[in-house]
Design a protein around this motif. Structure first.
Motif, PDB file in Angstrom:
ATOM      1  N   ARG A 133      -6.829   3.609  -2.102  1.00 11.99           N
ATOM      2  CA  ARG A 133      -6.579   3.476  -3.539  1.00 11.99           C
ATOM      3  C   ARG A 133      -7.128   2.139  -4.038  1.00 11.99           C
TER       4      ARG A 133
ATOM      5  N   ASP B 121       5.833  16.151  -1.656  1.00 13.06           N
ATOM      6  CA  ASP B 121       5.128  14.897  -1.411  1.00 13.06           C
ATOM      7  C   ASP B 121       6.140  13.750  -1.284  1.00 13.06           C
ATOM      8  N   ASP B 122       5.892  12.860  -0.361  1.00  5.73           N
ATOM      9  CA  ASP B 122       6.710  11.648  -0.188  1.00  5.73           C
ATOM     10  C   ASP B 122       8.174  11.947   0.131  1.00  5.73           C
TER      11      ASP B 122
ATOM     12  N   THR C 163      -1.519  12.483  -0.899  1.00  6.38           N
ATOM     13  CA  THR C 163      -1.407  13.317  -2.089  1.00  6.38           C
ATOM     14  C   THR C 163      -2.697  14.099  -2.307  1.00  6.38           C
TER      15      THR C 163
HETATM   16 MG    MG Z   1       0.902   9.991  -2.714  1.00  2.42          MG
END
Ligand code: MG
Ligand code: ADP
Length: 473
Positions: free
Chosen positions: A327, A228-229, A172
């Protein structure tokens, strides 16, 4: 002049020469221990810092000290454990704050404004993501380079650009950064960013309201469409059909298309072949877990962005122990910062260790505090392994440990036994037990079967690869 004043003045000089992030990370908590016979002894909080200073900063520190006090002609670095965690060294916050005041007035008026043709789409992009704050290292180099190329020539360089990789590895970030940068380079362009989920919901809505026109307009007028995704499209026929037409129209008009996914196109289950083959027409790049040094650099960069000061060995500790995804790496850092703030201290290795333990991430290390840098396994229980495998093959856990002998459960079952051995180091006896009381020779046979198949069977190679990525091993 007091020794401390000598060091403070030297720091002011060094601050101008050294990159801000590095300066904040490495010089926080340092101290001057002594000046005698022309030799200044600088106290550093860890052996790691000492080695780093020797390698990187010796000449600069020497010159700065000499500039402040010309009798100093030599520098020694010494580890001073009293500097952590209480931090009896220099607190750079004062220097940092002064610097911030100076730059704030200069920066704000020039802050680049992101405008688009419709004036609407920029709100979809988070300005905090840019290519400059995506730390490049090891395996991410190609992905970053491809995105940069796209920002220079959207629709020309790589089209479509397909970025894939596991959760929390920067997809992202890269996609949004690319969108932001395109708008900066080509302010008249319309960049549309959305998750595949949002795209799906909007189609459902449009169909329900019998109003697909505004939907078409929004997506098909884009100069750059970022989705995205995309794995979210799996088994959603109507959405895929709509996206197929959007894709073709944009592609034929030489508009840029950027897509992310948790797996490469060839492994996208439940997505029509005609879409997969379109994804494969352009450039495919992956992001994976960065190596130790890159992780450290990411932490340094996040510290800089948030203007927090953390001792190097704390960052080093986080980098060693968080190798699951970025993350999580960032999450641990921010938790440590928040916690320390509450206590009015700076984060310590102990804080981080407790946070990791709470996350269930650090069991091994906790039992062996002397081995705090042991690598850990992201997947730690047989239950987790079976769950992932059952999910992946769309069978149930009881199918896996049961006795049904049809082909659709045989391979998943063997793969499960392979993973228990390969990733959890289970003995064949233990695998037999976990797999519903099978004989250890069955477990051994299954393991060997998969090892062989990995040499010969493309589907097994693909499945095992995808499962490994999902498990983060
Ligand atoms: Mg993402
Ligand atoms: P994904 O979309 O792949 O799940 P994200 O792009 O949301 O992952 O990344 C998770 C977090 O990690 C974000 O805060 C992002 O800024 C950060 N991150 C990931 N990779 C990097 C990198 N190479 N440099 C800097 N930050 C990164």
């Amino acid at each position: 002049m007091q020794h401390t004043d000598v060091w403070l003045q030297a720091l002011e000089i060094l601050q101008k020469e050294i990159k801000k992030a590095d300066f904040l990370v490495w010089f926080q908590g340092t101290n001057i221990i002594d000046v005698a016979d022309g030799v200044a002894t600088i106290g550093l909080p860890s052996i790691f810092a000492k080695e780093w200073f020797h390698k990187r900063y010796l000449a600069q520190v020497k010159a700065a000290l000499k500039a402040v006090d010309e009798t100093i002609f030599e520098v020694e670095f010494k580890v001073d454990s009293a500097l952590v965690p209480e931090g009896r060294g220099i607190d750079l916050r004062q220097l940092a704050k002064a610097e911030k005041r100076k730059t704030a007035a200069r920066k704000l008026p020039n802050k680049p404004e992101i405008r688009t043709a419709t004036g609407l789409v920029s709100r979809m992009l988070n300005p905090k993501y840019n290519l400059g704050n995506f730390v490049v290292g090891g395996d991410n180099r190609l992905a970053h380079a491809a995105c940069s190329a796209v920002t220079r020539k959207p629709g020309e360089a790589y089209n479509p650009l397909f970025v894939y990789g596991g959760v929390g590895l920067g997809k992202t970030h890269l996609l949004q950064a690319t969108g932001n940068e395109i708008l900066r380079n080509y302010p008249h362009m319309t960049v549309v960013y959305g998750t595949a989920e949002k795209f799906t919901n909007e189609i459902v809505d449009a169909i329900r309201k019998s109003n697909t026109r505004s939907f078409h307009k929004r997506y098909r007028n884009a100069d750059c469409l970022i989705i995205d995704d995309i794995q979210f499209f799996a088994n959603k026929g109507k959405t895929q059909e709509e996206f197929f037409h959007t894709f073709n129209e944009l592609y034929d008009g030489n508009k840029q298309i950027i897509i992310s996914s948790d797996r490469p196109p060839s492994e996208l289950a439940g997505i029509e072949d005609r879409l997969v083959s379109r994804f494969e027409m352009g450039m495919i790049v992956d992001v994976s877990m960065p190596d130790y040094e890159t992780r450290l650099a990411i932490l340094q960069s996040k510290c800089q962005e948030r203007e927090v000061l953390i001792a190097p060995e704390v960052l080093e500790f986080i980098s060693f122990n968080c190798h699951h995804n970025v993350r999580e790496l960032e999450g641990v850092l921010m938790q440590a910062v928040a916690r320390a703030k509450l206590q009015g201290t700076t984060p310590s290795v102990n804080d981080v260790q407790e946070i990791l333990q709470k996350m269930g991430r650090n069991d091994q290390e906790a039992e062996h505090p002397e081995n705090i840098f042991i690598a850990r396994r992201p997947i730690t229980s047989s239950d987790e392994v079976l769950e992932k495998i059952a999910d992946y093959y769309s069978v149930t856990k009881s199918d896996l440990i049961g006795t049904r002998r049809s082909r659709d459960v045989l391979v998943p079952r063997q793969v499960a036994m392979y993973f228990l051995r390969q990733e959890l180091d289970y003995s064949y006896e233990r695998i037999g037990e976990v797999m519903g009381g099978r004989n250890h020779t069955t477990a051994m046979h299954a393991y060997n079967k998969i090892v062989d198949s990995l040499q010969t069977d493309k589907k097994v190679v693909r499945d095992v690869g995808a499962l490994k990525r999902e498990m983060g091993v």
